[in-house]
Design an enzyme around this catalytic site. Structure first.
Site, PDB file in Angstrom:
ATOM      1  N   ARG A  26       0.845  -1.222  -0.147  1.00 49.36           N
ATOM      2  CA  ARG A  26      -0.021  -0.024   0.044  1.00 49.36           C
ATOM      3  C   ARG A  26       0.844   1.333   0.165  1.00 49.36           C
ATOM      4  O   ARG A  26       0.939   1.812  -0.827  1.00 49.36           O
ATOM      5  CB  ARG A  26      -0.864   0.131   1.200  1.00 49.36           C
ATOM      6  CG  ARG A  26      -2.270   0.963   1.217  1.00 49.36           C
ATOM      7  CD  ARG A  26      -1.685   2.614   1.751  1.00 49.36           C
ATOM      8  NE  ARG A  26      -1.386   2.334   3.067  1.00 49.36           N
ATOM      9  CZ  ARG A  26      -0.900   3.436   3.452  1.00 49.36           C
ATOM     10  NH1 ARG A  26      -0.699   4.577   3.054  1.00 49.36           N
ATOM     11  NH2 ARG A  26      -0.558   3.408   4.914  1.00 49.36           N
ATOM     12  N   ASP A  27       1.476   1.471   1.235  1.00 43.65           N
ATOM     13  CA  ASP A  27       2.453   2.811   1.379  1.00 43.65           C
ATOM     14  C   ASP A  27       3.506   2.628   0.148  1.00 43.65           C
ATOM     15  O   ASP A  27       3.860   3.827  -0.237  1.00 43.65           O
ATOM     16  CB  ASP A  27       2.857   2.948   2.503  1.00 43.65           C
ATOM     17  CG  ASP A  27       3.114   4.262   2.949  1.00 43.65           C
ATOM     18  OD1 ASP A  27       2.932   5.350   2.121  1.00 43.65           O
ATOM     19  OD2 ASP A  27       3.739   4.432   3.909  1.00 43.65           O
ATOM     20  N   CYS A 252       4.862   9.808   0.076  1.00 43.74           N
ATOM     21  CA  CYS A 252       3.483  10.212  -0.101  1.00 43.74           C
ATOM     22  C   CYS A 252       3.176  11.158  -1.050  1.00 43.74           C
ATOM     23  O   CYS A 252       3.719  12.310  -1.379  1.00 43.74           O
ATOM     24  CB  CYS A 252       3.514  11.174   1.512  1.00 43.74           C
ATOM     25  SG  CYS A 252       1.656  12.084   1.674  1.00 43.74           S
TER      26      CYS A 252
END
Length: 313
Positions: A26-27, A252
């Site tokens: 995911r990240d 991010c």
């Protein structure tokens, strides 16, 4: 060089065992500009589970416009064993994401809060206080559905728009999430500016507010090369859950200064040297990260993967 191990020397006062919360699928992938095929994502999760990672965060039910890389979340989870012994959490941004996770049969979710006003506005289209109005029904409904809910708090050490973040501000956000029912807080150094003294201060601020270390996890980024030092500082404070990303992938999409996560392999190497149990097969993990780096067409950011994975998969 696969098969190499560091010398093990125990250090007094450190935990005997830690839990590695793998966030690579995911990240680790969410910031990749090239869409990774669904089959590759499914194999990545399977390989990480097979390597002994006790928790593997699989994907996120965010709107595809926000994170195009994870637009296939619903299709991915159909390929995973959601009822198996290894929890496969998914991130949900709101009630709509929760509905999708429930429909998919997910049993573990996470919500994502901000410790700062600026990042709440940019990432959540909300405010520091108003974000909780969004989380409250999501968390309540998830718990009512029998789900475990984790709470991420981003920008816990510094914010690219606001600068350093006071530990007391992070504690206010974190305790609000705990009061809503999350089982664990993952405290994120989203832009990697934390240092060892800051880590100790933040953990002490939470314990001083009555939050036990067993409720806390650490999520370090290695932007300034501090992730392992900060991990050691957290270990000395009794933290036993650490987020990490296989091969050091990640960032991010809403904060360009946020570079890669703490590499799972680098974390495992340090834990092995300290004699701290974790249950992960380092060779299998390195092999997986070499495979993933080859598919992405670049060298892994992880120093341990580069050192041990020269022979390839």
């Amino acid at each position: 060089m696969t098969g190499s191990l560091p010398m093990t020397i125990r250090e007094d006062g450190l935990p005997e065992r830690v839990t590695i919360y793998e966030v690579g699928p995911r990240d680790g992938l969410q910031n990749e500009s090239t869409i990774v095929p669904l089959d590759v994502k499914a194999e990545l999760v399977s390989r990480l589970v097979a390597a002994g990672l006790p928790i593997v965060e699989a994907t996120s039910f965010v709107h595809p416009r926000w994170v195009p890389q994870l637009a296939d979340a619903a299709n991915l989870v159909t390929r995973l064993d959601l009822d198996g012994p290894t929890p496969l959490p998914v991130l949900v941004p709101n009630e709509r994401g929760l509905d999708r996770a429930i429909d998919a049969g997910c049993r573990h979710i996470a919500v994502f809060a901000s410790a700062t006003e600026a990042f709440a506005a940019k990432n959540l289209n909300s405010g520091l206080e108003s974000q909780f109005a969004m989380f409250e029904p999501t968390i309540r409904r998830a718990i009512d559905a029998g789900m475990d809910v984790r709470g991420y708090v981003s920008m816990c050490f510094g914010d690219p728009w606001e600068g350093p973040v006071a530990p007391e501000q992070v504690v206010r956000v974190g305790t609000r999430l705990l009061s809503l029912g999350v089982s664990q807080l993952s405290l994120g150094d989203t832009i990697g500016v934390g240092t060892v003294g800051h880590v100790g201060s933040l953990v002490d601020a939470f314990t001083g507010a009555g939050v036990g270390v067993e409720r806390l996890a650490m999520h370090f980024h290695d932007t300034y090369g501090q992730a392992l030092a900060n991990t050691h500082a957290a270990l000395r404070r009794g933290i036993t859950t650490f987020d990490a990303s296989a091969g050091g992938l990640g960032g991010c999409p809403y904060a360009k200064s946020a570079t890669g996560n703490l590499a799972t392999e680098d974390l495992v190497w340090m834990l092995d040297g300290l004699g701290i149990e974790h249950g992960v097969d380092l060779d299998a993990l390195v092999s997986t990260s070499v495979w993933m780096a080859d598919l992405l067409g670049r060298t892994s950011p992880s120093a341990v993967v580069r050192a041990l994975g020269q022979s390839g998969d």
